[in-house]
Design an enzyme around this catalytic site. Structure first.
Site, PDB file in Angstrom:
ATOM      1  N   HIS A 273       0.853  -1.196   0.000  1.00  0.00           N
ATOM      2  CA  HIS A 273       0.000   0.000   0.000  1.00  0.00           C
ATOM      3  C   HIS A 273       0.891   1.248   0.000  1.00  0.00           C
ATOM      4  O   HIS A 273       1.330   1.708  -1.036  1.00  0.00           O
ATOM      5  CB  HIS A 273      -0.921  -0.051   1.207  1.00  0.00           C
ATOM      6  CG  HIS A 273      -2.030   0.963   1.198  1.00  0.00           C
ATOM      7  ND1 HIS A 273      -2.312   1.761   0.106  1.00  0.00           N
ATOM      8  CD2 HIS A 273      -2.937   1.323   2.146  1.00  0.00           C
ATOM      9  CE1 HIS A 273      -3.340   2.545   0.386  1.00  0.00           C
ATOM     10  NE2 HIS A 273      -3.731   2.309   1.630  1.00  0.00           N
ATOM     11  N   HIS A 312      -2.783  -1.352 -11.675  1.00  0.00           N
ATOM     12  CA  HIS A 312      -3.480  -0.872 -10.482  1.00  0.00           C
ATOM     13  C   HIS A 312      -4.725  -1.697 -10.280  1.00  0.00           C
ATOM     14  O   HIS A 312      -5.343  -2.154 -11.250  1.00  0.00           O
ATOM     15  CB  HIS A 312      -3.835   0.611 -10.630  1.00  0.00           C
ATOM     16  CG  HIS A 312      -4.233   1.274  -9.352  1.00  0.00           C
ATOM     17  ND1 HIS A 312      -5.502   1.189  -8.829  1.00  0.00           N
ATOM     18  CD2 HIS A 312      -3.514   2.029  -8.473  1.00  0.00           C
ATOM     19  CE1 HIS A 312      -5.551   1.871  -7.686  1.00  0.00           C
ATOM     20  NE2 HIS A 312      -4.373   2.378  -7.445  1.00  0.00           N
ATOM     21  N   ASP A 368       2.580   5.735  -8.243  1.00  0.00           N
ATOM     22  CA  ASP A 368       3.764   5.329  -7.490  1.00  0.00           C
ATOM     23  C   ASP A 368       5.019   5.323  -8.351  1.00  0.00           C
ATOM     24  O   ASP A 368       6.125   5.481  -7.840  1.00  0.00           O
ATOM     25  CB  ASP A 368       3.560   3.934  -6.887  1.00  0.00           C
ATOM     26  CG  ASP A 368       2.406   3.901  -5.908  1.00  0.00           C
ATOM     27  OD1 ASP A 368       2.318   4.828  -5.087  1.00  0.00           O
ATOM     28  OD2 ASP A 368       1.592   2.958  -5.965  1.00  0.00           O
TER      29      ASP A 368
END
Length: 466
Positions: A273, A312, A368
């Site tokens: 996460h 994702h 990310d």
């Protein structure tokens, strides 16, 4: 199941085991799971892959089209035109603030940035190499003890029917989290903690607390302040992600928001996460140079390596936050100097957007992928990345808390399970139990000889001290 074509959307469920049928109304693309109860069925959804556990007006995602909106407003507009505190107000209260309201909101949050000196002593008690996220989680939980009037355990959950009480905790948590985070950062590098400077903006004050040495008039670089503000906006909320789900589940017990935020931050601590951008950066560092990208891609296709920062759980197209974060990379590098890993990242992105292997699997860059470059470029150590994520997501958590407080349909979260264990069996007396069963991994039973040696060792140690 058959969907009717009438104005009122109905799903007809037929049980082939006995021929029974029932009509179930569809709302917002969902049916109530209780509709299956009459058939004696439950929904098995390991990891909540296709389950809606609440209604929310805060965040909208269309993963197929790559759309993200906060309270109906596109993330692109908010990142370009708003500040983080402005977006926080939008998420929590539902509308963009007027100039007067924004001024009052900023004042309320910033005047709650100071933390109690006893909490500072608590932070100083951690080891010199304590993980900053562990310090943050612990300190947020400890905050509750400094505000006993906010404890539902002491006063009952009815205290949060008053808007003033709800708002007070929102001001405190938004204001104090960056201060705690800055203390954790300074603790790691062995420098004295800085007190907040409330004449600065939210992100500016945070960078000030991180970096000020002894300069009497130190102010962070405005371009880096803006870059950080955009990063916080991009990570402020993302529907029912793991940490927000954890927050809502804890909040459903009626406990105060300090414990809820600490629990949510603990979920964010996990490498799958909040640590995902760190993993993406480490991957780029391992690849090193552009010429090594093709070999790495081949290893990915052979499933020998993982491609971090791509794909994702929600998005099946390009993550809209990644496009914005790519621009933030340039903002940071303009001030701090370029990083050769950017060329590696761009080559990976080029291949992923053109190679059928990745296109078929819908593996597009997510936020990310570039966030790690931004944070590393600003000088943050990798283990501080989830702390930055928590500061941003704190606004979303508090928005969900406020929304859930007034949701009359919410009960304490109590998911069901599918039991997959042994059938009923008898208790077996100790003397009749089999010794053939393997000892569980990680449990080693010490021999009597080792116990005796340890005992003698302890006593010989005492004798030498004496």
């Amino acid at each position: 199941m058959n969907m009717s074509t009438t104005e009122k959307q109905i799903v007809v469920i037929r049980d082939n085991r006995n021929g029974e049928e029932t009509e179930v109304e569809v709302h917002n693309g969902a049916i109530k799971s209780s509709a299956l109860r009459q058939f004696g069925l439950r929904v098995y959804d390991n990891g909540y892959l296709n389950t809606a556990v609440c209604k929310s007006q805060i965040c909208y995602i269309d993963g197929e089209k790559g759309i993200l909106r906060y309270r109906g407003i596109p993330i692109e507009d908010l990142a370009e035109k708003s500040t983080f505190l402005e977006v926080s107000y939008l998420l929590i209260y539902g509308d963009l603030p007027s100039p007067d309201v924004l001024s009052k909101w900023q004042h309320k949050v910033m005047r709650h940035t100071y933390i109690h000196e006893n909490l500072i002593d608590y932070l100083r008690s951690f080891r010199y190499d304590a993980h900053p996220m562990g310090m943050l989680v612990s300190a947020i939980a400890a905050l509750e003890t400094f505000h006993p009037e906010a404890s539902t355990d002491l006063h009952g959950d009815h205290i949060y029917t008053a808007d003033a009480m709800v708002n007070k905790q929102i001001f405190r948590l938004l204001g104090k989290m960056p201060t705690i985070a800055a203390c954790a950062y300074r603790h790691r590098i062995g420098r004295p903690y800085n007190y907040p400077s409330n004449d600065m903006g939210y992100s500016e004050n945070f960078l000030y607390m991180l970096d000020r040495l002894s300069e009497p008039n130190y102010r962070p670089n405005p371009k880096l302040v803006r870059a950080l503000d955009i990063c916080l906006i991009l990570h402020a909320d993302h529907e029912l992600n793991c940490s927000t789900s954890a927050f809502r589940q804890i909040a459903s017990t009626g406990i105060d928001p300090y414990i809820c935020v600490a629990g949510a931050a603990s979920a964010l601590y996990g490498p799958s996460h909040g640590g995902a951008n760190e993993a993406a950066l480490r991957m780029l560092q391992e690849i090193g140079t552009v010429d090594k990208v093709p070999a790495f891609i081949e290893q990915v296709k052979q499933k020998k390596r993982k491609l971090m920062g791509f794909g994702h759980r929600v998005y099946r197209s390009y993550d809209p936050r990644a496009r914005i974060m790519r621009k933030v990379v340039d903002m940071v590098f303009e001030v701090m100097g370029t990083n050769p890993l950017l060329e590696v990242a761009l080559e990976l992105e080029r291949i992923a957007l053109s190679d059928d292997y990745f296109i078929k699997r819908k593996l597009y860059p997510n936020t990310d992928f570039f966030a790690g470059l931004v944070y590393a470029g600003m000088g943050f150590p990798t283990d501080f990345f989830p702390v930055l994520f928590a500061i941003a997501r704190n606004a979303g958590w508090l928005a969900h808390w406020r929304e859930q407080l007034v949701d009359s349909e919410i009960k304490i979260f109590r998911p069901q399970q599918m039991y997959d264990g042994p059938a009923p069996r008898e208790w077996v007396p100790m003397a009749q139990r089999s010794t053939e069963n393997e000892t569980p991994r990680g449990i080693s039973l010490p021999s009597q000889e080792n116990v005796r040696k340890k005992h003698l060792g302890r006593h010989s140690h005492r004798a030498s001290i004496a």
